[in-house]
Scaffold this motif. Sequence first.
Motif, PDB file in Angstrom:
ATOM      1  N   GLY A  26       6.254  -3.564  -0.664  1.00 58.08           N
ATOM      2  CA  GLY A  26       6.570  -2.649   0.746  1.00 58.08           C
ATOM      3  C   GLY A  26       6.074  -1.382   0.706  1.00 58.08           C
ATOM      4  N   GLY A  27       6.249  -0.745   1.576  1.00 61.15           N
ATOM      5  CA  GLY A  27       5.560   0.744   1.691  1.00 61.15           C
ATOM      6  C   GLY A  27       4.289   0.652   2.244  1.00 61.15           C
ATOM      7  N   PHE A  28       3.377   1.754   1.933  1.00 61.75           N
ATOM      8  CA  PHE A  28       2.288   1.627   2.410  1.00 61.75           C
ATOM      9  C   PHE A  28       1.301   1.335   1.483  1.00 61.75           C
ATOM     10  CE2 PHE A  28       4.231   5.197   5.004  1.00 61.75           C
ATOM     11  CZ  PHE A  28       3.708   5.073   6.025  1.00 61.75           C
ATOM     12  N   LEU A  29      -0.027   0.750   2.083  1.00 60.56           N
ATOM     13  CA  LEU A  29      -1.156   0.346   1.474  1.00 60.56           C
ATOM     14  C   LEU A  29      -2.356   0.953   2.036  1.00 60.56           C
ATOM     15  CD1 LEU A  29      -2.722  -0.967  -0.828  1.00 60.56           C
ATOM     16  CD2 LEU A  29      -2.464  -3.066   0.506  1.00 60.56           C
ATOM     17  N   ASN A 178       4.263  10.643  -3.249  1.00 60.90           N
ATOM     18  CA  ASN A 178       3.008   9.891  -3.066  1.00 60.90           C
ATOM     19  C   ASN A 178       3.637   8.438  -2.319  1.00 60.90           C
ATOM     20  OD1 ASN A 178       0.720   8.232  -2.891  1.00 60.90           O
ATOM     21  ND2 ASN A 178       0.149   8.828  -4.876  1.00 60.90           N
ATOM     22  N   LEU A 179       3.459   8.070  -0.940  1.00 62.74           N
ATOM     23  CA  LEU A 179       3.771   7.174  -0.261  1.00 62.74           C
ATOM     24  C   LEU A 179       2.870   6.056  -0.349  1.00 62.74           C
ATOM     25  CD1 LEU A 179       5.545   8.645   2.891  1.00 62.74           C
ATOM     26  CD2 LEU A 179       6.755   8.055   0.761  1.00 62.74           C
ATOM     27  N   ALA A 180       1.536   6.223  -0.465  1.00 65.47           N
ATOM     28  CA  ALA A 180       0.389   5.152  -0.101  1.00 65.47           C
ATOM     29  C   ALA A 180      -0.059   4.577  -1.574  1.00 65.47           C
ATOM     30  CB  ALA A 180      -0.555   5.589   0.605  1.00 65.47           C
ATOM     31  N   GLN A 181      -0.114   3.371  -1.564  1.00 66.22           N
ATOM     32  CA  GLN A 181      -0.684   2.784  -2.732  1.00 66.22           C
ATOM     33  C   GLN A 181      -2.164   2.556  -2.286  1.00 66.22           C
ATOM     34  OE1 GLN A 181       1.962  -0.482  -4.381  1.00 66.22           O
ATOM     35  NE2 GLN A 181       2.597  -0.139  -2.450  1.00 66.22           N
TER      36      GLN A 181
END
Length: 185
Positions: A26-29, A178-181
């Motif tokens: 889940g989250g941002f990539l 830090n939201l994005a992987q």
Amino acid sequence: MPGAPRGLFVERREALRQALDLLHRGGFLTVCAPPHSGVTTFFFALRPRLARCAYLDLANLSFSEDCHRDAARSLAREIRRAAPELQAPDELWTVTDVLGVVDRAHDARESNAEPLTVIVDGFDAWNDENAQRLVLALRAAYTESRTRGARRSGFSILTGSSTNLRDLTASGRTSPLNLAQQIFL
């Protein structure tokens, strides 16, 4: 060169596997690569591997009078196509609102269904101000999802690299903000 193929597609199996693993969490990539090196092609190779996927092409909206409203409408239309059970309404004004509806509907169903993956492509086609506003809208939707305490977010977001996307990772790689992987092609 006679007989040479007109184009070349490098499958990038490891990057596809890595993207699927990260999206499953889940989250941002964010997919990082130099311009014109195959990020959109990578997205199209990834789409059939995703259980539920909505594709938002910002390049097609770059000349719109109200690109943010049109992005919300386009996203709602894509979500209705990919996951009709989520019932994304047409009259929402922002991308944050659309993703909020998706998240709450997913949570209300209390199912173990795969989250919807939203692929946002073409950030570089938008001017800096509009791209910045959209990044902040995506961040707001993600933050709202996390603060609601849902057991699992109803959506994941996959984007290509863009200067404005640095706002998702501006706090440093190890920061909880830090939201994005990231993966690199």
